[in-house]
Write an enzyme that holds these catalytic residues in place. Structure first.
Site, PDB file in Angstrom:
ATOM      1  N   GLY A  77       2.362   4.154  13.517  1.00 21.95           N
ATOM      2  CA  GLY A  77       3.084   2.951  13.942  1.00 21.95           C
ATOM      3  C   GLY A  77       2.536   2.394  15.246  1.00 21.95           C
ATOM      4  O   GLY A  77       2.372   1.175  15.403  1.00 21.95           O
ATOM      5  N   GLY A 106       6.631   5.002   8.464  1.00 19.00           N
ATOM      6  CA  GLY A 106       5.764   6.174   8.508  1.00 19.00           C
ATOM      7  C   GLY A 106       5.873   6.839   9.866  1.00 19.00           C
ATOM      8  O   GLY A 106       6.891   6.729  10.547  1.00 19.00           O
ATOM      9  N   SER A 107       4.808   7.492  10.256  1.00 21.88           N
ATOM     10  CA  SER A 107       4.855   8.288  11.482  1.00 21.88           C
ATOM     11  C   SER A 107       4.747   7.406  12.729  1.00 21.88           C
ATOM     12  O   SER A 107       4.203   6.297  12.682  1.00 21.88           O
ATOM     13  CB  SER A 107       3.700   9.289  11.471  1.00 21.88           C
ATOM     14  OG  SER A 107       2.473   8.591  11.428  1.00 21.88           O
ATOM     15  N   THR A 108       5.244   7.915  13.820  1.00 28.41           N
ATOM     16  CA  THR A 108       5.175   7.180  15.087  1.00 28.41           C
ATOM     17  C   THR A 108       3.717   6.971  15.504  1.00 28.41           C
ATOM     18  O   THR A 108       3.347   5.901  15.989  1.00 28.41           O
ATOM     19  CB  THR A 108       5.979   7.933  16.162  1.00 28.41           C
ATOM     20  OG1 THR A 108       7.360   7.912  15.761  1.00 28.41           O
ATOM     21  CG2 THR A 108       5.855   7.274  17.527  1.00 28.41           C
ATOM     22  N   LYS A 148       0.844  -1.193   0.000  1.00 30.11           N
ATOM     23  CA  LYS A 148       0.000   0.000   0.000  1.00 30.11           C
ATOM     24  C   LYS A 148       0.881   1.246   0.000  1.00 30.11           C
ATOM     25  O   LYS A 148       1.503   1.587   0.993  1.00 30.11           O
ATOM     26  CB  LYS A 148      -0.936   0.063   1.212  1.00 30.11           C
ATOM     27  CG  LYS A 148      -2.049   1.076   0.951  1.00 30.11           C
ATOM     28  CD  LYS A 148      -2.597   1.764   2.176  1.00 30.11           C
ATOM     29  CE  LYS A 148      -1.859   2.968   2.626  1.00 30.11           C
ATOM     30  NZ  LYS A 148      -1.871   4.151   1.733  1.00 30.11           N
ATOM     31  N   CYS A 182      13.270  10.823   7.381  1.00 31.54           N
ATOM     32  CA  CYS A 182      13.107  10.377   8.771  1.00 31.54           C
ATOM     33  C   CYS A 182      14.387  10.582   9.561  1.00 31.54           C
ATOM     34  O   CYS A 182      14.344  10.913  10.742  1.00 31.54           O
ATOM     35  CB  CYS A 182      12.692   8.921   8.789  1.00 31.54           C
ATOM     36  SG  CYS A 182      13.715   7.908   7.741  1.00 31.54           S
ATOM     37  N   GLU A 197       9.332  16.150  15.543  1.00 30.89           N
ATOM     38  CA  GLU A 197       9.735  15.972  14.154  1.00 30.89           C
ATOM     39  C   GLU A 197       8.981  16.976  13.288  1.00 30.89           C
ATOM     40  O   GLU A 197       7.759  16.958  13.231  1.00 30.89           O
ATOM     41  CB  GLU A 197       9.415  14.550  13.704  1.00 30.89           C
ATOM     42  CG  GLU A 197       9.886  14.283  12.298  1.00 30.89           C
ATOM     43  CD  GLU A 197       9.625  12.849  11.874  1.00 30.89           C
ATOM     44  OE1 GLU A 197       8.489  12.393  12.001  1.00 30.89           O
ATOM     45  OE2 GLU A 197      10.580  12.204  11.402  1.00 30.89           O
ATOM     46  N   GLU A 250       9.399   1.344  11.111  1.00 33.61           N
ATOM     47  CA  GLU A 250      10.418   2.385  10.902  1.00 33.61           C
ATOM     48  C   GLU A 250       9.697   3.712  11.023  1.00 33.61           C
ATOM     49  O   GLU A 250       8.900   4.067  10.156  1.00 33.61           O
ATOM     50  CB  GLU A 250      11.043   2.275   9.506  1.00 33.61           C
ATOM     51  CG  GLU A 250      11.700   0.949   9.197  1.00 33.61           C
ATOM     52  CD  GLU A 250      12.968   0.704   9.971  1.00 33.61           C
ATOM     53  OE1 GLU A 250      13.461   1.631  10.659  1.00 33.61           O
ATOM     54  OE2 GLU A 250      13.464  -0.433   9.908  1.00 33.61           O
TER      55      GLU A 250
HETATM   56  P1  NAP Z   1       2.071   8.303   7.864  1.00 34.79           P
HETATM   57  O1  NAP Z   1       0.989   9.287   7.875  1.00 34.79           O
HETATM   58  O2  NAP Z   1       2.288   7.493   9.080  1.00 34.79           O
HETATM   59  O3  NAP Z   1       1.779   7.362   6.610  1.00 34.79           O
HETATM   60  C1  NAP Z   1       2.585   6.282   6.271  1.00 34.79           C
HETATM   61  C2  NAP Z   1       1.749   5.239   5.558  1.00 34.79           C
HETATM   62  O4  NAP Z   1       0.787   4.702   6.465  1.00 34.79           O
HETATM   63  C3  NAP Z   1       0.960   5.783   4.379  1.00 34.79           C
HETATM   64  O5  NAP Z   1       0.891   4.800   3.382  1.00 34.79           O
HETATM   65  C4  NAP Z   1      -0.391   6.014   5.012  1.00 34.79           C
HETATM   66  O6  NAP Z   1      -1.429   6.034   4.071  1.00 34.79           O
HETATM   67  C5  NAP Z   1      -0.514   4.822   5.929  1.00 34.79           C
HETATM   68  N1  NAP Z   1      -1.485   4.974   6.999  1.00 34.79           N
HETATM   69  C6  NAP Z   1      -2.118   6.099   7.437  1.00 34.79           C
HETATM   70  N2  NAP Z   1      -2.954   5.796   8.447  1.00 34.79           N
HETATM   71  C7  NAP Z   1      -2.858   4.472   8.666  1.00 34.79           C
HETATM   72  C8  NAP Z   1      -3.467   3.563   9.580  1.00 34.79           C
HETATM   73  N3  NAP Z   1      -4.354   3.973  10.479  1.00 34.79           N
HETATM   74  N4  NAP Z   1      -3.121   2.260   9.526  1.00 34.79           N
HETATM   75  C9  NAP Z   1      -2.209   1.826   8.623  1.00 34.79           C
HETATM   76  N5  NAP Z   1      -1.607   2.631   7.717  1.00 34.79           N
HETATM   77  C10 NAP Z   1      -1.927   3.936   7.743  1.00 34.79           C
HETATM   78  O7  NAP Z   1       3.472   8.943   7.542  1.00 34.79           O
HETATM   79  P2  NAP Z   1       3.815   9.936   6.353  1.00 34.79           P
HETATM   80  O8  NAP Z   1       3.317  11.279   6.749  1.00 34.79           O
HETATM   81  O9  NAP Z   1       3.406   9.359   5.071  1.00 34.79           O
HETATM   82  O10 NAP Z   1       5.414   9.896   6.373  1.00 34.79           O
HETATM   83  C11 NAP Z   1       6.167  10.682   7.213  1.00 34.79           C
HETATM   84  C12 NAP Z   1       6.621   9.890   8.431  1.00 34.79           C
HETATM   85  O11 NAP Z   1       7.330   8.719   8.057  1.00 34.79           O
HETATM   86  C13 NAP Z   1       7.585  10.673   9.269  1.00 34.79           C
HETATM   87  O12 NAP Z   1       7.236  10.575  10.625  1.00 34.79           O
HETATM   88  C14 NAP Z   1       8.920  10.006   9.021  1.00 34.79           C
HETATM   89  O13 NAP Z   1       9.849  10.139  10.041  1.00 34.79           O
HETATM   90  C15 NAP Z   1       8.530   8.605   8.796  1.00 34.79           C
HETATM   91  N6  NAP Z   1       9.545   7.906   8.017  1.00 34.79           N
HETATM   92  C16 NAP Z   1      10.348   6.995   8.656  1.00 34.79           C
HETATM   93  C17 NAP Z   1      11.344   6.333   7.959  1.00 34.79           C
HETATM   94  C18 NAP Z   1      12.232   5.325   8.646  1.00 34.79           C
HETATM   95  O14 NAP Z   1      12.843   4.539   7.980  1.00 34.79           O
HETATM   96  N7  NAP Z   1      12.315   5.333   9.970  1.00 34.79           N
HETATM   97  C19 NAP Z   1      11.515   6.580   6.606  1.00 34.79           C
HETATM   98  C20 NAP Z   1      10.692   7.515   5.972  1.00 34.79           C
HETATM   99  C21 NAP Z   1       9.705   8.160   6.706  1.00 34.79           C
HETATM  100  P3  NAP Z   1      -1.994   7.436   3.493  1.00 34.79           P
HETATM  101  O15 NAP Z   1      -0.902   8.073   2.741  1.00 34.79           O
HETATM  102  O16 NAP Z   1      -3.070   7.004   2.614  1.00 34.79           O
HETATM  103  O17 NAP Z   1      -2.439   8.229   4.666  1.00 34.79           O
END
Ligand code: NAP
Ligand code: MG
Length: 504
Positions: free
Chosen positions: A255, A250-252, A197, A306, A406, A272
């Site tokens: 997660g 994705g976001s904490t 996804k 991230c 962040e 992650e």
């Molecule tokens: P996000 O809002 O957590 O979204 C990540 C993914 O999860 C997207 O595909 C999102 O779909 C999906 N998602 C949203 N709500 C969900 C739920 N309730 N259950 C399951 N999946 C769900 O994060 P983001 O804003 O896209 O990315 C930024 C974050 O990612 C930052 O916090 C960054 O630090 C982190 N990140 C971490 C790493 C690492 O390796 N540690 C690498 C890159 C980014 P939708 O797009 O459809 O909402």
């Protein structure tokens, strides 16, 4: 503050244009299918506001179909399960070859969809995604078990490594294709089947990847791709009883939700998550190198990384000089459309991201932070594109929101420090633990500090290095498990222990 907005001076690659011109359905069970509820979404270039293409979005019932297709492809008698590990590796190598053949096209799609400079998309995102597939393809037929020297007479005990089953791969928008391949490559090398996804803002390269998966000849249902809203599809992918493993970046906040939901089904989970990484410059560092490195650590990908080095600690004797030089570097960075070859930093991904980041900066300056470079953009600065100037702030406290949270944008806070022990304590004073940088000519000091830092990656006199062979992931609220490296295979494998009585 002004931002140079250039319209694209590179033509869109004709294959990328052809991709934008065709329709994009869901990829489920080896077929391109319409979503049951008929949903669709529009992909927008964040550098111009122009519409790139439309694509189908899944609803929860489609996610169920995708999980069922992945489960059918994992059936004991399926072609995928009957295939030798070497044949699996060949498919992965073939997919990598196809991606290489289409590297320029993929780079154009990724740059336009996500806002990152074209050269970065080509030479980092797509190139490293290909390297990941090849690295893990090499492991596919080398997953050995062990003969265990048990203390039981006449009994043979051996272990074998077997795929964990159906894996849900949920990825963010900052490195869409690359992070998808961080997960896809080890999952397939291990013999799992997957549902991928992508993030809502950046589904396009995942859809192009699905076309290449099809062309490479993977059996149907091994890879399924379902774009759509995470809040609706996520719970299905995490809770469906046929899903064995979730690998999430994705976001904490999300997660945590995934971990809670997955706990009920005792699913295997890799997370992650976010970061607020410390980048530490000692007075004895090569300052040319350190300033360039510190700028790269926060302004690459417009800070939407991230592991961005978003808290810069500078030893007091060189603090003023580093702030001045860094601010000059920030002001000289060329912000513009991602297809302009002069562009060094592109737009942010979305209006809501731009608003969040500029609100953080406004709140910090209202609380007394000094704006050394950049600052919140005026609306007219970003005509047509979601641009923000590289921003440097001084005179901030360790406990300010901009220092602790962040921001996920091109915003750096610079903090003075006195001595190694003090900076170790302050660097560790974070709920996150993803990465850290250390800049010094004294390698013993670097190693001592490195051993004190509670983070998953430490970069000494460099920042943000990445390789398919090197594990990457976090301590604390930055997550658990690792992407990349031999280690990530472990998270897609189970160990089966087989006992045989040799007396019969
Ligand atoms: P996000 O809002 O957590 O979204 C990540 C993914 O999860 C997207 O595909 C999102 O779909 C999906 N998602 C949203 N709500 C969900 C739920 N309730 N259950 C399951 N999946 C769900 O994060 P983001 O804003 O896209 O990315 C930024 C974050 O990612 C930052 O916090 C960054 O630090 C982190 N990140 C971490 C790493 C690492 O390796 N540690 C690498 C890159 C980014 P939708 O797009 O459809 O909402
Ligand atoms: Mg887009």
């Amino acid at each position: 503050m002004t931002i140079a907005i250039n319209t694209a001076t590179v033509d869109i690659h004709p294959d990328a244009q052809r991709f934008f011109d065709r329709s994009h359905q869901l990829f489920i069970g080896g077929r391109w299918v319409e979503p049951l509820a008929g949903g669709s979404s529009v992909s927008v270039d964040p550098g111009s506001g122009r519409q790139l293409t439309t694509f189908a979005v899944a609803d929860p019932e489609d996610a169920v179909r995708a999980v069922e297709a992945a489960a059918a492809a994992f059936d004991e008698t399926s072609p995928w399960r009957q295939m030798t590990a070497t044949a699996r590796a060949r498919l992965l190598f073939r997919l990598a070859d196809l991606m290489e053949k289409h590297q320029e096209e993929l780079a154009h799609i990724e740059a336009l969809d996500s806002g990152k400079p074209l050269a970065v998309a080509r030479d980092f995102d797509v190139a490293y995604a290909i390297r990941h597939l090849r690295y893990f393809a090499g492991w596919a037929d080398k997953l050995e078990g062990a003969t265990v020297p048990v203390n039981v007479p006449d009994m043979m005990c051996r272990t074998e490594r077997v795929p964990v089953g159906v894996a849900a791969l949920i990825v963010p928008w900052n490195y869409p294709l690359l992070i998808a391949c961080w997960k896809l490559a080890p999952a397939l090398a291990a013999g799992c089947t997957v549902v991928l996804k992508p993030a809502e803002h950046t589904s396009l390269t995942a859809l192009r990847l699905a076309e290449l998966v099809e062309a490479a000849g993977f059996p149907e249902g091994v890879v399924n791709v379902v774009p759509g809203p995470g809040s609706q599809l996520g719970p299905v992918l995490v809770e469906h009883p046929y899903v064995d493993k979730i690998s999430f970046t994705g976001s904490t906040r999300v997660g945590q939700e995934i971990a809670r939901r997955a706990a009920v089904g005792v699913k295997r989970v890799t997370l992650e998550l976010g970061g607020k990484s410390a980048n530490i410059v000692f007075a004895d560092a090569d300052l040319d190198h350190a300033v360039a490195g510190a700028a790269g650590a926060i302004f690459s990908n417009a800070g939407q990384v991230c592991s961005a080095g978003s808290r810069l600690f500078v030893e007091r004797p060189v603090y003023d000089e580093v702030v001045r030089r860094l601010s000059e570097t920030a002001a000289a960075l060329r912000v513009g459309h991602q297809l302009d070859p002069r562009c060094q930093m592109g737009p942010l991904i979305s209006q809501s991201q731009l608003t969040t980041v500029t609100d953080y900066v406004r709140q910090a300056t209202n609380s007394g932070a000094h704006l050394e470079a950049g600052g919140p953009a005026d609306p007219q600065d970003g005509v047509g594109g979601l641009f923000m100037a590289p921003t440097v702030l001084s005179n901030v406290r360790d406990d300010a929101p901009i220092t602790r949270e962040e921001v996920f944008g091109p915003v750096l806070v610079v903090l003075p420090f006195d001595g190694l022990d003090e900076v170790a304590r302050r660097a560790n004073d974070s709920e996150y633990g993803l990465a850290a940088g250390i800049w010094t000519r004294d390698i013993a000091k670097a190693n001592r500090l490195s051993s004190l830092l509670r983070v998953g990656s430490v970069y000494v006199n460099t920042y943000g290095q990445s390789d398919a062979a090197a594990p990457f992931g976090g301590f604390k609220k930055s997550g658990y498990g690792r992407d990349m490296g031999r280690q990530n295979l472990e998270y897609f494998l189970e160990t089966r222990t087989v006992w045989t009585d040799l007396r019969l």
